[in-house]
Design an enzyme around this catalytic site. Sequence first.
Site, PDB file in Angstrom:
ATOM      1  CB  CYS A 184      -0.893   0.045   1.230  1.00 21.99           C
ATOM      2  SG  CYS A 184      -1.765  -1.476   1.623  1.00 21.99           S
ATOM      3  CG  HIS A 210      -2.008   4.910  -0.996  1.00 20.04           C
ATOM      4  ND1 HIS A 210      -2.917   5.739  -1.599  1.00 20.04           N
ATOM      5  CD2 HIS A 210      -2.434   3.650  -1.243  1.00 20.04           C
ATOM      6  CE1 HIS A 210      -3.868   5.007  -2.177  1.00 20.04           C
ATOM      7  NE2 HIS A 210      -3.581   3.728  -1.990  1.00 20.04           N
ATOM      8  CB  CYS A 261      -6.207  -0.840  -3.283  1.00 18.89           C
ATOM      9  SG  CYS A 261      -6.408   0.942  -3.523  1.00 18.89           S
ATOM     10  CG  HIS A 287     -30.429   2.977  16.162  1.00 21.30           C
ATOM     11  ND1 HIS A 287     -29.612   2.943  17.256  1.00 21.30           N
ATOM     12  CD2 HIS A 287     -30.459   1.717  15.674  1.00 21.30           C
ATOM     13  CE1 HIS A 287     -29.134   1.706  17.416  1.00 21.30           C
ATOM     14  NE2 HIS A 287     -29.645   0.937  16.467  1.00 21.30           N
ATOM     15  NE  ARG A 294     -25.020  -3.433  16.772  1.00 22.67           N
ATOM     16  CZ  ARG A 294     -25.389  -3.793  18.011  1.00 22.67           C
ATOM     17  NH1 ARG A 294     -24.540  -3.764  19.006  1.00 22.67           N
ATOM     18  NH2 ARG A 294     -26.609  -4.179  18.241  1.00 22.67           N
ATOM     19  CB  CYS A 352     -29.288  -4.158  14.481  1.00 21.00           C
ATOM     20  SG  CYS A 352     -28.420  -3.144  15.714  1.00 21.00           S
TER      21      CYS A 352
END
Lengths: 256, 151
Positions: A71, A75, A109, A176, A213, A217
């Site tokens: 990388c 970069h 990438c 939420h 996550r 839920c």
Amino acid sequence: MKDLVKSLALIPILALPPSSASADPLPSGTTFQSTAIRAQQADEGANPGMLWVEAGAKLWGRTEGSAGKSCAACHGPAEQSMKGVAFRYPAVEPTTGHLLNLETRINLCRTKNQKAAPLAYESGELLGLAAFAARQSLGLPIGVRIDGAAAPFYEQGKAFFYRRRGQLNLSCAQCHVDNAGRKLRADTISHGLGNGYPTYRLEWQTVGSLHRRFRACLFGVRAVQYDFGAPDYLDLELYLASRAEGIAIETPAIRP
Amino acid sequence: MRLAATALALSLAFAFVNAKARDASGLSPFVIVNDAVPAALGGLKGDPARGRQIALDRRRGNCLICHAIPETGEPFPGEIGPSLAGVAARFSEGQIRLRLVDQSRLNPKTVMPSYYRIASFTDVAPEYRGKPVLDTQEIEDLVAYLGTLGK
């Protein structure tokens, strides 16, 4: 006298906050955590998520794939090149028109520039790289584009957020938005934002992605779960990022 | 005469279909009167002790996730719905039954799940499709338990 009453009556109206455009950002999910968790999150030495960030830093410099590039080869130092990247993701990749989050951008990438195999979505390596990249934007406010090419993704994500689903028939918004700040059993429901992801969750005993996550839920409301990186989740992630406008990136956060 | 036979055949077919539907879903038909379901579902009798277990069981009623029930001594109840303390003093048995069966009939925007309904849900996880959250006996057990929460 009449005038006085009139002007008094006007005060509350004038005192109303200006409408949405310049509204204060929502409180981050961290504000709803115990002082112990907040302190641990803020302390780099004590935050277990920092182990993933460190692993990501090593991977950043490792040559991978048949193009023989790391990388860093493209970069340079992440401290410079990755600063201010995470807060504008998810974003539309102009050549393909696909909506990418940090994880799927990193995998693009790998396949396109490094000529390496993509990393499995919830693997330690991809979580490490995503956490490391996001960490470079620590404290910077989220601001994603939701206009132009991003608009349809945004609209779909918003629709997903407000649609009731599952056997328990609940939408994301019912918890939420409508019930944020209230207790659901022992948890305080937050505004459901992604500014601390990948996050270390005590229940998982590991760092996990925002999509993990989402799955938790959806499992809770007994609804269909999608694969990590699925288009529905990317759209949802964009909508959440738009709700998180102006909130600082806190990766890696800690949650119970 | 032919007409009567056809009508009989039709009504038999209808009864058959109905019975099949009931078998598949486990749902008994019920009648709503004002804001209540006065008759016990399937004519079953509820057991308050079992109902208490169901209310506490995270995999079944899981009522404490949203409601306080002080009698249980649970220190961290949810606060999404009202406390169920004294609920039997505020509502009749039939009113409580409808609220468990399908609160959305009273409040279309409610966050309280419809425990005894299978129709018009979307994106239900495969293992829960075509099934109510609680079965007929479980609803009656809960009604019996909530009936003990007087003043």
